[in-house]
Design an enzyme around this catalytic site. Structure first.
Site, PDB file in Angstrom:
ATOM      1  N   LYS A  11     -49.490 -17.904  -2.772  1.00 22.90           N
ATOM      2  CA  LYS A  11     -50.643 -18.476  -3.250  1.00 22.90           C
ATOM      3  C   LYS A  11     -51.310 -19.228  -2.057  1.00 22.90           C
ATOM      4  O   LYS A  11     -51.151 -19.651  -1.169  1.00 22.90           O
ATOM      5  CB  LYS A  11     -50.031 -19.396  -4.413  1.00 22.90           C
ATOM      6  CG  LYS A  11     -49.259 -18.608  -5.580  1.00 22.90           C
ATOM      7  CD  LYS A  11     -48.759 -19.373  -6.480  1.00 22.90           C
ATOM      8  CE  LYS A  11     -47.803 -18.845  -7.762  1.00 22.90           C
ATOM      9  NZ  LYS A  11     -47.762 -19.610  -9.000  1.00 22.90           N
ATOM     10  N   TYR A  51     -54.014 -14.704 -15.343  1.00 20.38           N
ATOM     11  CA  TYR A  51     -53.140 -15.396 -16.124  1.00 20.38           C
ATOM     12  C   TYR A  51     -53.294 -15.802 -17.682  1.00 20.38           C
ATOM     13  O   TYR A  51     -52.975 -16.728 -18.316  1.00 20.38           O
ATOM     14  CB  TYR A  51     -53.069 -16.762 -15.474  1.00 20.38           C
ATOM     15  CG  TYR A  51     -52.326 -16.958 -14.284  1.00 20.38           C
ATOM     16  CD1 TYR A  51     -50.989 -16.894 -14.088  1.00 20.38           C
ATOM     17  CD2 TYR A  51     -52.843 -17.033 -12.912  1.00 20.38           C
ATOM     18  CE1 TYR A  51     -50.234 -16.899 -12.734  1.00 20.38           C
ATOM     19  CE2 TYR A  51     -52.351 -16.832 -11.621  1.00 20.38           C
ATOM     20  CZ  TYR A  51     -50.924 -16.639 -11.736  1.00 20.38           C
ATOM     21  OH  TYR A  51     -50.159 -16.989 -10.635  1.00 20.38           O
ATOM     22  N   HIS A 117     -45.842 -16.078  -6.492  1.00 21.37           N
ATOM     23  CA  HIS A 117     -45.715 -15.749  -7.740  1.00 21.37           C
ATOM     24  C   HIS A 117     -44.862 -14.455  -7.613  1.00 21.37           C
ATOM     25  O   HIS A 117     -44.613 -13.798  -6.628  1.00 21.37           O
ATOM     26  CB  HIS A 117     -47.058 -15.199  -8.180  1.00 21.37           C
ATOM     27  CG  HIS A 117     -47.111 -14.313  -9.478  1.00 21.37           C
ATOM     28  ND1 HIS A 117     -46.860 -14.854 -10.680  1.00 21.37           N
ATOM     29  CD2 HIS A 117     -46.955 -12.980  -9.444  1.00 21.37           C
ATOM     30  CE1 HIS A 117     -46.677 -13.955 -11.531  1.00 21.37           C
ATOM     31  NE2 HIS A 117     -46.981 -12.904 -11.018  1.00 21.37           N
TER      32      HIS A 117
HETATM   33  P1  CMP Z   1     -46.066 -18.564 -11.973  1.00 25.81           P
HETATM   34  O1  CMP Z   1     -44.480 -18.489 -12.260  1.00 25.81           O
HETATM   35  O2  CMP Z   1     -46.581 -17.962 -10.811  1.00 25.81           O
HETATM   36  O3  CMP Z   1     -47.160 -18.067 -12.975  1.00 25.81           O
HETATM   37  C1  CMP Z   1     -47.478 -19.168 -13.887  1.00 25.81           C
HETATM   38  C2  CMP Z   1     -47.881 -20.383 -13.288  1.00 25.81           C
HETATM   39  O4  CMP Z   1     -48.333 -21.534 -13.782  1.00 25.81           O
HETATM   40  C3  CMP Z   1     -46.796 -21.072 -12.316  1.00 25.81           C
HETATM   41  O5  CMP Z   1     -46.370 -20.075 -11.150  1.00 25.81           O
HETATM   42  C4  CMP Z   1     -47.259 -21.992 -11.757  1.00 25.81           C
HETATM   43  O6  CMP Z   1     -47.927 -22.269 -10.856  1.00 25.81           O
HETATM   44  C5  CMP Z   1     -48.138 -22.708 -13.161  1.00 25.81           C
HETATM   45  N1  CMP Z   1     -47.496 -23.809 -13.744  1.00 25.81           N
HETATM   46  C6  CMP Z   1     -46.315 -23.550 -14.588  1.00 25.81           C
HETATM   47  N2  CMP Z   1     -46.061 -24.704 -15.106  1.00 25.81           N
HETATM   48  C7  CMP Z   1     -47.096 -25.649 -14.876  1.00 25.81           C
HETATM   49  C8  CMP Z   1     -47.127 -26.868 -15.150  1.00 25.81           C
HETATM   50  N3  CMP Z   1     -46.334 -27.677 -16.040  1.00 25.81           N
HETATM   51  N4  CMP Z   1     -48.140 -27.524 -14.608  1.00 25.81           N
HETATM   52  C9  CMP Z   1     -49.145 -26.876 -13.928  1.00 25.81           C
HETATM   53  N5  CMP Z   1     -48.757 -25.530 -13.350  1.00 25.81           N
HETATM   54  C10 CMP Z   1     -47.768 -24.879 -14.057  1.00 25.81           C
END
Ligand code: CMP
Length: 139
Positions: A11, A51, A117
């Protein structure tokens, strides 16, 4: 449907902080083979689409902004049980909960800016990989 491939992005936070090499090293040391890889940048539209599943979540706007703010490394990886093993390697979404030895424990700074990710299912691995790579870029 393949079951031995997953998709990852290094990222914008980790790219900006100079961790591409360290993260790729952890990935290959863990036995993942690189099938596709590139340095690229998501537009706001790309990030919204990628997303989309999180569109109703309160952090969606912040997530789209963050993921499009700078270059990322996108990659397709191969290994037996790739999706699950890669999620073990990256660790919990929140680095505060990530286990020792995981990529997020070492490189993530917050739940939002969490360095990498990893796809959460074989179906999403396929969709996310083909979002970034044409068939002839998958080796
Ligand atoms: P990832 O698992 O790549 O995909 C969804 C993304 O949303 C996650 O990584 C985080 O980068 C982001 N994310 C998940 N929960 C939160 C949160 N509570 N606040 C901000 N970003 C979040």
């Amino acid at each position: 449907m393949t079951t031995n491939r997953t998709f990852t992005m290094i990222k914008p936070d980790a790219v900006q902080n100079g961790h591409i090499g360290g993260i790729i090293n952890m990935i290959t040391e863990a036995g993942f083979k690189i099938i596709s890889m590139k340095l690229t940048q998501l537009t706001i539209t790309d990030a919204k689409k990628f997303y989309e599943v999180h569109a109703e979540r309160p952090f969606y706007g912040e997530l789209v902004e963050f993921m499009s703010r700078g270059p990322i490394v996108a990659a397709i990886l191969e290994k037996n049980n790739a999706v699950e093993d890669f999620r073990d390697l990256i660790g919990a979404t929140n680095p505060a909960d990530a286990a020792e030895g995981t990529i997020r424990k070492r490189y993530a700074t917050s739940i939002g800016e969490n360095a990498v990710h990893g796809s959460d299912s074989n179906e999403n691995a396929e969709l996310e990989g083909s979002f970034h790579f044409a068939g002839r870029e998958q080796f």
